[in-house]
Design a protein around this motif. Structure first.
Motif, short mmCIF file in Angstrom:
data_model
loop_
_atom_site.label_atom_id
_atom_site.label_comp_id
_atom_site.label_asym_id
_atom_site.label_seq_id
_atom_site.Cartn_x
_atom_site.Cartn_y
_atom_site.Cartn_z
N GLY A 39 0.59 -1.20 0.01
CA GLY A 39 0.00 0.03 -0.21
C GLY A 39 1.05 1.27 0.07
O GLY A 39 0.99 1.90 0.91
N GLU A 40 1.55 1.55 -1.16
CA GLU A 40 2.21 2.67 -1.35
C GLU A 40 2.00 3.67 -2.58
O GLU A 40 2.00 3.20 -3.61
CB GLU A 40 3.69 2.34 -1.45
CG GLU A 40 4.43 3.35 -1.87
CD GLU A 40 5.98 3.03 -1.51
OE1 GLU A 40 6.45 2.02 -1.91
OE2 GLU A 40 6.82 4.10 -1.20
N PRO A 41 1.51 4.75 -2.31
CA PRO A 41 1.18 5.85 -3.67
C PRO A 41 2.45 5.77 -4.64
O PRO A 41 3.56 5.80 -4.08
CB PRO A 41 0.95 7.06 -3.03
CG PRO A 41 0.93 7.07 -1.61
CD PRO A 41 1.49 5.87 -1.13
N ASP A 42 2.18 5.51 -5.96
CA ASP A 42 2.91 5.42 -6.96
C ASP A 42 3.42 6.77 -7.27
O ASP A 42 4.48 7.21 -8.13
CB ASP A 42 2.48 4.83 -8.01
CG ASP A 42 1.40 5.23 -8.71
OD1 ASP A 42 0.41 5.60 -7.96
OD2 ASP A 42 1.08 5.21 -9.95
N PHE A 43 3.02 7.97 -6.85
CA PHE A 43 3.11 9.43 -7.01
C PHE A 43 4.74 9.53 -6.52
O PHE A 43 4.99 9.29 -5.24
CB PHE A 43 2.31 10.22 -6.65
CG PHE A 43 0.66 9.92 -7.26
CD1 PHE A 43 0.46 9.94 -8.65
CD2 PHE A 43 -0.24 9.38 -6.74
CE1 PHE A 43 -0.63 9.67 -9.23
CE2 PHE A 43 -1.43 8.99 -7.05
CZ PHE A 43 -1.73 9.19 -8.44
N ASP A 44 5.31 10.69 -6.89
CA ASP A 44 6.06 11.25 -6.30
C ASP A 44 5.67 12.21 -5.29
O ASP A 44 4.59 13.12 -5.44
CB ASP A 44 7.23 12.05 -7.25
CG ASP A 44 8.13 11.03 -8.14
OD1 ASP A 44 8.21 10.06 -7.71
OD2 ASP A 44 8.35 11.33 -9.27
N THR A 45 6.54 12.48 -4.19
CA THR A 45 6.02 13.49 -3.34
C THR A 45 6.10 14.96 -4.18
O THR A 45 6.95 15.28 -4.91
CB THR A 45 7.27 13.60 -2.07
OG1 THR A 45 7.27 12.45 -1.41
CG2 THR A 45 6.81 14.62 -1.09
N PRO A 46 4.69 15.58 -3.75
CA PRO A 46 4.85 16.96 -4.84
C PRO A 46 6.00 17.85 -4.62
O PRO A 46 6.67 17.98 -3.26
CB PRO A 46 3.61 17.59 -3.84
CG PRO A 46 2.80 16.52 -3.48
CD PRO A 46 3.83 15.46 -2.88
#
Ligand code: PMP
Ligand code: GLU
Length: 376
Positions: A39-46
């Motif tokens: 469960g880990e967002p695949d987006f980069d930190t903004p």
């Protein structure tokens, strides 16, 4: 040679982390694995959050900080809670921790005496039980209503003279269910009638689809006895920063802070400046990620239903919880072996007969994963 700690030897390893590691190993060996396990967002930190951390490093924010967290972040968290979560919190009621996971273990250490019982509502996340066991407490599992994934009156049956705490987690990992007002009221009433502490893990609060997130501490007088756990990993795609927090009455925060002082001291100083930027900066990034997760949720749940699978409500977080026939561990192994799709068996969440699919990956990956699952 003498044996090592029986308490630790008796713990199960983290299934979410072990399966994700196994999928990574298979990928390194050249298999084309799609991992829907962790469960880990695949987006980069903004970018504005990363920039704030880099600025802090450049400014020399590389020293020890106050153990409960830098004042700017504790204040930003207290403001956020008071503004958004329906109960008032001051800085003294906040502790910044190394991820929400660390807040949960400190809460257990601070609250439990040996033999105290903690009620977990199944299906529940993999790390609650070990956190209780490490703190010397005992777990009593109680299922939510398997039709609605809400809490009902039967929760009373789980309460014994040894009960000290109830853990709630909405939106839920692994089911994706969002607790309704009635569920929260039941928990609040039971906590008040039996003088219990509640731990409310609200780490997925920003990821709800067509539903409203409620905070347990906002219910009548519950702020006095609730440890609200939250963090930056899911809402701001900051898993690797190891930044989370707890909000609780000062008498509890003081005890948690002692555990923190004697173990990790405090979260990484410059990372906490990223946390300030996350809470104080533009929240459009959170909504953009939520919308993308919602699109993926819609696709995955519809595709699974199209294949004849039943799923839990999927109103929040980024998990589809799928009912399977037969042994979930075996089905999970078969999907990995034959379809090269990694998912987490429900047994890891005290819910045999289910599989957890994390849709925190691109639609393209999800389409390919569904195609492969359909093929096996
Ligand atoms: N609670 C739940 C329900 C989670 O799924 C996670 C995911 N890791 C955590 C707590 C811990 O998050 P973190 O330590 O990354 O803040
Ligand atoms: N919470 C996420 C999961 O359940 C991340 C891994 C973990 O910390 O357990 O997959």
């Amino acid at each position: 040679m003498r044996g090592l700690s029986g308490k630790i030897a008796g713990l199960a390893p983290s299934a979410t982390i072990e399966i994700a590691d196994a999928a990574k190993r298979m990928a390194q060996e050249g298999f084309d694995v799609i991992s829907l396990s962790i469960g880990e967002p695949d987006f980069d930190t903004p970018a504005h959050i990363r920039d704030a951390c880099i600025d802090a490093l450049r400014r020399g924010e590389t020293h020890y900080a106050p153990s409960a967290g830098i004042p700017a972040l504790r204040a930003a968290i207290a403001e956020k809670i008071t503004r958004e979560n329906g109960f008032a919190a001051g800085e003294e009621e906040v502790i910044v921790t190394c991820g929400a996971k660390n807040a949960i273990s400190e809460a257990m250490e601070a609250a439990l005496n040996p033999r105290d019982e903690v009620v977990l509502l199944d299906p529940c996340w993999v790390s609650y039980e070990p956190a209780v066991q490490i703190a010397g407490g005992r777990v009593r599992h109680h299922p939510v209503d398997p039709e609605t994934f809400q809490i009902d009156d039967s929760l009373l049956e789980a309460i014994t003279p040894d009960t000290r705490m109830i853990v709630v987690n909405s939106p839920s990992n692994p089911s994706g269910a969002v607790l309704d007002e009635r569920s929260y009221r039941l928990v609040a009433d039971i906590c008040q009638d039996h003088d219990l502490i509640a731990l409310s893990d609200e780490i997925y609060e920003k990821l709800v689809y067509g539903r409203e997130h409620l905070s347990l501490a906002a219910f009548s007088d519950m702020a006095e006895r609730t440890i609200t756990v939250n963090g930056f990993s899911k809402a701001y795609a900051m898993t690797g920063w190891r930044l989370g927090y707890a909000v609780a009455p000062v008498r509890i925060i003081r005890q948690m802070n002692k555990v923190q002082q004697h173990t990790v001291s405090h979260p990484t100083t410059f990372a906490m400046w990223g946390g300030v930027a996350a809470l104080k900066g533009d929240q459009a990034c959170v909504e953009a990620m939520r919308l993308e997760f919602e699109r993926r949720r819609d696709y995955v749940v519809e595709a699974l239903h199209g294949m004849g699978y039943e799923t839990a409500p999927a109103d929040g977080a980024f998990y589809a919880f799928v009912k399977v026939e037969g042994d979930d561990l075996e089905t999970g192994r078969r999907w990995l072996r034959e379809a090269h799709v990694a998912v987490t068996p429900g047994s890891a969440f005290s819910a045999p007969g289910w599989l957890r699919i994390s849709y925190a990956t691109s639609l393209e990956n999800l389409r390919e994963a569904i195609r492969r699952i359909a093929a096996v």
